[in-house]
Design an enzyme around this catalytic site. Sequence first.
Site, PDB file in Angstrom:
ATOM      1  CB  CYS A  76      -3.556   3.716   4.041  1.00  0.00           C
ATOM      2  SG  CYS A  76      -4.530   4.712   5.170  1.00  0.00           S
TER       3      CYS A  76
ATOM      4  CG  HIS B 253      -0.429   1.602   6.326  1.00  0.00           C
ATOM      5  ND1 HIS B 253      -0.086   2.913   6.544  1.00  0.00           N
ATOM      6  CD2 HIS B 253      -1.768   1.506   6.562  1.00  0.00           C
ATOM      7  CE1 HIS B 253      -1.170   3.584   6.895  1.00  0.00           C
ATOM      8  NE2 HIS B 253      -2.196   2.754   6.923  1.00  0.00           N
TER       9      HIS B 253
ATOM     10  CG  ASN C 275      -3.365   5.134   9.623  1.00  0.00           C
ATOM     11  OD1 ASN C 275      -2.624   5.518   8.710  1.00  0.00           O
ATOM     12  ND2 ASN C 275      -4.383   4.341   9.426  1.00  0.00           N
TER      13      ASN C 275
HETATM   14  O1  UT7 Z   1      -4.966   2.848   7.365  1.00  0.00           O
HETATM   15  C1  UT7 Z   1      -6.069   2.558   6.599  1.00  0.00           C
HETATM   16  C2  UT7 Z   1      -6.647   1.261   6.956  1.00  0.00           C
HETATM   17  N1  UT7 Z   1      -7.253   1.311   8.261  1.00  0.00           N
HETATM   18  C3  UT7 Z   1      -6.999   0.367   9.115  1.00  0.00           C
HETATM   19  O2  UT7 Z   1      -6.192  -0.499   8.862  1.00  0.00           O
HETATM   20  C4  UT7 Z   1      -7.778   0.345  10.391  1.00  0.00           C
HETATM   21  C5  UT7 Z   1      -8.285  -1.038  10.628  1.00  0.00           C
HETATM   22  N2  UT7 Z   1      -9.076  -1.170  11.837  1.00  0.00           N
HETATM   23  C6  UT7 Z   1      -8.579  -1.039  13.080  1.00  0.00           C
HETATM   24  O3  UT7 Z   1      -7.428  -0.712  13.273  1.00  0.00           O
HETATM   25  C7  UT7 Z   1      -9.484  -1.415  14.230  1.00  0.00           C
HETATM   26  O4  UT7 Z   1     -10.670  -1.968  13.720  1.00  0.00           O
HETATM   27  C8  UT7 Z   1      -9.825  -0.216  15.158  1.00  0.00           C
HETATM   28  C9  UT7 Z   1      -8.611   0.172  15.977  1.00  0.00           C
HETATM   29  C10 UT7 Z   1     -10.329   0.935  14.329  1.00  0.00           C
HETATM   30  C11 UT7 Z   1     -10.941  -0.624  16.140  1.00  0.00           C
HETATM   31  O5  UT7 Z   1     -10.583  -1.802  16.841  1.00  0.00           O
HETATM   32  P1  UT7 Z   1     -11.615  -3.025  16.941  1.00  0.00           P
HETATM   33  O6  UT7 Z   1     -10.997  -4.027  17.814  1.00  0.00           O
HETATM   34  O7  UT7 Z   1     -11.955  -3.449  15.532  1.00  0.00           O
HETATM   35  O8  UT7 Z   1     -12.852  -2.397  17.662  1.00  0.00           O
HETATM   36  P2  UT7 Z   1     -14.368  -2.205  17.157  1.00  0.00           P
HETATM   37  O9  UT7 Z   1     -14.417  -1.187  16.073  1.00  0.00           O
HETATM   38  O10 UT7 Z   1     -14.975  -3.545  16.883  1.00  0.00           O
HETATM   39  O11 UT7 Z   1     -15.010  -1.577  18.451  1.00  0.00           O
HETATM   40  C12 UT7 Z   1     -15.072  -2.289  19.695  1.00  0.00           C
HETATM   41  C13 UT7 Z   1     -15.741  -1.409  20.738  1.00  0.00           C
HETATM   42  C14 UT7 Z   1     -17.053  -0.792  20.266  1.00  0.00           C
HETATM   43  O12 UT7 Z   1     -17.958  -0.819  21.348  1.00  0.00           O
HETATM   44  P3  UT7 Z   1     -19.104  -1.943  21.433  1.00  0.00           P
HETATM   45  O13 UT7 Z   1     -19.925  -1.756  20.191  1.00  0.00           O
HETATM   46  O14 UT7 Z   1     -18.373  -3.253  21.460  1.00  0.00           O
HETATM   47  O15 UT7 Z   1     -19.798  -1.592  22.703  1.00  0.00           O
HETATM   48  C15 UT7 Z   1     -16.704   0.639  19.955  1.00  0.00           C
HETATM   49  O16 UT7 Z   1     -17.787   1.513  20.099  1.00  0.00           O
HETATM   50  O17 UT7 Z   1     -14.896  -0.284  21.065  1.00  0.00           O
HETATM   51  C16 UT7 Z   1     -15.633   0.929  20.991  1.00  0.00           C
HETATM   52  N3  UT7 Z   1     -14.741   2.026  20.634  1.00  0.00           N
HETATM   53  C17 UT7 Z   1     -14.028   2.722  21.533  1.00  0.00           C
HETATM   54  N4  UT7 Z   1     -13.952   2.655  22.874  1.00  0.00           N
HETATM   55  C18 UT7 Z   1     -13.117   3.506  23.498  1.00  0.00           C
HETATM   56  C19 UT7 Z   1     -14.441   2.505  19.385  1.00  0.00           C
HETATM   57  N5  UT7 Z   1     -13.555   3.503  19.485  1.00  0.00           N
HETATM   58  C20 UT7 Z   1     -13.288   3.668  20.799  1.00  0.00           C
HETATM   59  C21 UT7 Z   1     -12.436   4.525  21.512  1.00  0.00           C
HETATM   60  N6  UT7 Z   1     -12.377   4.415  22.848  1.00  0.00           N
HETATM   61  N7  UT7 Z   1     -11.652   5.461  20.900  1.00  0.00           N
END
Ligand code: UT7
Length: 323
Positions: free
Chosen positions: A114, A250, A280
Amino acid sequence: MSLRAVVRGVGHYLPERIVPNAEFEATLDTNDEWIRARSGIERRHFAAEGETTSTMATTAARAALKDADLEPSDIDAIVLATSTADLTFPSAATMVQADLGMDSGFAFDVQAVCAGFIYALSNANALIISGQAKRVLVIGAETFSRIMDWTDRSTCVLFGDGAGALVLEADEGAGTAADRGILSTDLHSDGRHKDLLYVDGGVSTGTTGYLRMQGNQVFRHAVEKLAATATKAMERAGVAPQDVDWIVPHQANIRIIQGTAKKLGLPMEKVVVTVQDHGNTSAASIPLALSVGRDRGQIQQGDLIVTEAIGGGLAWGAVVLRW
Ligand code: UT7
């Protein structure tokens, strides 16, 4: 006096097919509300069968050349940032070179995931200020839809396809921050974090593989590292946050974009945001945002721009340029 790499043209390409968040609800335990709230993404474009990173890159390059009022034969080098080249080799850049009908110059890919476009800009700037090239096509192009695990809701709803391109041209500047062109670059990587974001395939496995990401771990690094690299690049350029007209970040997550702008002390009115429409697109996200930002009338000649990115590696960096 000093040589500067000045933007002469910009262009982009997005595949025709637009996929709204709701489309994932049929196959995954997810919903539009979660995707919007956690990432800011509303829709993304996916490449059609037969469309590849190099075909999209060529279309974006043609648009940038038209904008610059130049022919492919005017270009000395192509630097293409991608992690999803059509084949293991040759580079997608040489495919673009052939598709543009160029029989001179040189072309190569840059792979910094990225952060790829930041690395590509830095390389192109070095080619220009060292006198190795006068005009460079700098492209970011990706087909991340081809490396998605469609059963993994934590990744497959986040990424999209597309391409953007800039034509950079050597020009004499006074050597001050008032010059047009690239004013400073700042690059970093830390391979100790390689397991946070990677593709589980490649030459060593004999498969293409799928993207794997510990999103919340990447998130933890993002705001701090992006604000630090942007600050370093501004210091090197001799500019302060209040001089900045546009941050072009980005486009991975609106919360990272907002957090970084806040840390830099800049309001969201000064940020070009496209994540809602593109998702993204990895190395393509910054040139897409530059091109769309210019088309929207946000980015104007003479504007001071800070652009920054972080991704797999981890690799990150920033570039300060005057449009
Ligand atoms: O471009 C390269 C660099 N990449 C990035 O910059 C990405 C950086 N990370 C992010 O943008 C965020 O971490 C995400 C958007 C990927 C995720 O957001 P988050 O607030 O960090 O959520 P999380 O990964 O901590 O997940 C929270 C909850 C989890 O459930 P539990 O364990 O709390 O029950 C996940 O299983 O959300 C759940 N979850 C979803 N729920 C509904 C994960 N994906 C989904 C989904 N729909 N698509």
